[in-house]
Design an enzyme around this catalytic site. Sequence first.
Site, PDB file in Angstrom:
ATOM      1  N   PRO A  80       0.572  -1.206   0.137  1.00 30.18           N
ATOM      2  CA  PRO A  80      -0.200   0.030   0.144  1.00 30.18           C
ATOM      3  C   PRO A  80       0.760   1.351  -0.132  1.00 30.18           C
ATOM      4  O   PRO A  80       2.536   0.912   0.433  1.00 30.18           O
ATOM      5  CB  PRO A  80      -0.683   0.279   1.440  1.00 30.18           C
ATOM      6  N   ILE A  82       1.299   3.596   1.936  1.00 32.98           N
ATOM      7  CA  ILE A  82       1.472   3.800   3.220  1.00 32.98           C
ATOM      8  C   ILE A  82       2.156   2.670   4.489  1.00 32.98           C
ATOM      9  O   ILE A  82       0.756   1.553   4.303  1.00 32.98           O
ATOM     10  CB  ILE A  82       1.411   5.266   4.040  1.00 32.98           C
ATOM     11  N   GLY A  83       2.706   2.703   5.348  1.00 35.15           N
ATOM     12  CA  GLY A  83       2.971   1.963   7.060  1.00 35.15           C
ATOM     13  C   GLY A  83       2.830   2.209   7.784  1.00 35.15           C
ATOM     14  O   GLY A  83       3.162   4.068   7.758  1.00 35.15           O
ATOM     15  N   GLY A  85       4.955   2.384  10.903  1.00 30.44           N
ATOM     16  CA  GLY A  85       5.884   2.343  11.458  1.00 30.44           C
ATOM     17  C   GLY A  85       6.066   1.812  12.803  1.00 30.44           C
ATOM     18  O   GLY A  85       5.250   2.703  13.709  1.00 30.44           O
ATOM     19  N   TYR A 119      13.481  -4.604  17.622  1.00 32.96           N
ATOM     20  CA  TYR A 119      12.291  -4.189  18.277  1.00 32.96           C
ATOM     21  C   TYR A 119      12.196  -4.258  19.819  1.00 32.96           C
ATOM     22  O   TYR A 119      11.340  -3.374  20.589  1.00 32.96           O
ATOM     23  CB  TYR A 119      11.441  -3.102  17.358  1.00 32.96           C
ATOM     24  N   HIS A 193      18.328  -6.005   8.102  1.00 32.52           N
ATOM     25  CA  HIS A 193      18.101  -4.187   8.174  1.00 32.52           C
ATOM     26  C   HIS A 193      19.495  -3.308   8.379  1.00 32.52           C
ATOM     27  O   HIS A 193      19.138  -2.443   8.073  1.00 32.52           O
ATOM     28  CB  HIS A 193      18.071  -4.650   9.869  1.00 32.52           C
TER      29      HIS A 193
END
Length: 374
Positions: A80, A82-83, A85, A119, A193
């Site tokens: 899409p 936008i995502g 974070g 994260y 990453h």
Amino acid sequence: MPRFDDLIVAWAKDASISKEDKLAVMQYCGRGVSDLEAVGIEKNEAAIRNSRKKVESLTYQLSSKAGEQSIRDTPTLKLPIIGAGLYFSSTENSKTVGRDSAYEAIKAGFRLLDTAMWYDNEEEVGAAVQQAIDEGIVTREELIITTKVCNPENEEIHALMSDPEIDATEGVYQHIRESVERLGTEPDVILVHWPSAWDLKDTELAAQKRHAIWKGLEKAKEEGLAQSIGVSNFTLRHYDELISAGVTYAPAINQLEINPFIPSDDLVEGSQQRGMIVQAYSPFGSHKFVKEMLSNETLLSIAEETDATPGQVILSWLTQRGIIPLPRSSNPERLAENFAKAHEVIEFKPEHIAEISKLADGNKRGCPNPFDLA
């Protein structure tokens, strides 16, 4: 809604596109000689034979007009515009906030969720996804879940990325399996990453490790642990060295720190020309510079002139470059606002873009500069 190839043809008629590129586009779309003549180019058999490969690196320029973007290693997987974070520092209680933010993002309409092993909230993100599914808000098939492996701030990962005695391929593969277990579902996308350990100076060893790590991601893809694989914080040198070493699947995504302070124009363009979808983390600036970014006089002036907010200006500036922004927020109202803003197109004047470009400041990075990495 016009077909994608109709959009390509319309774009090909743009006078700023070279005749060679126009030819490749038109032939790729199977258009006839009359269409070719309409854009002022002649039929050329040699160019026709090479058109498919060329267009695959050209069509990214239409991505913001077409909305969703297809990933090259899995064309049925659509990203899409936008995502969300999902990085939150330990002082922000990354686990609880990560879960709440993921759940609220889904409720707000986000269908792309971006987390990472580093994260420390993959389990919580997975729980939020399951809660949203159980409540009938979304189905698993409607979501794109991205995670990332190989952040050298982790001691074990640092060794994997720098110790020549450690099998990086098998090591990263095992870390991917652990991420899958924490998420409770196979992620749709897995990214490397960082291209190397930050303190590693041996460029030859770094390149060897990158290739070995990539083989681990390819193994995970082959076994169905992810649909698509890509990279994050890679320069064009990192990418080109990886491709030269030999790959089964070329990286489909490059996730970078991109915002008006760090526009990364050449890296963005080069990544897109190599067929990668570009995603932007910290689109409003890193946590140290968010307030400065959103109160910047240039952005405030453009926002006032276009009847928008500084945040909307930034998101539209990104999406119109074919970049998928990944703003982060734990505030439900802000999440909903970001999602809505990304789908509103601002009609920038050339002078607006010129003014935004003047905001570039390499001293306002939130993360290490990838050009400094081996």
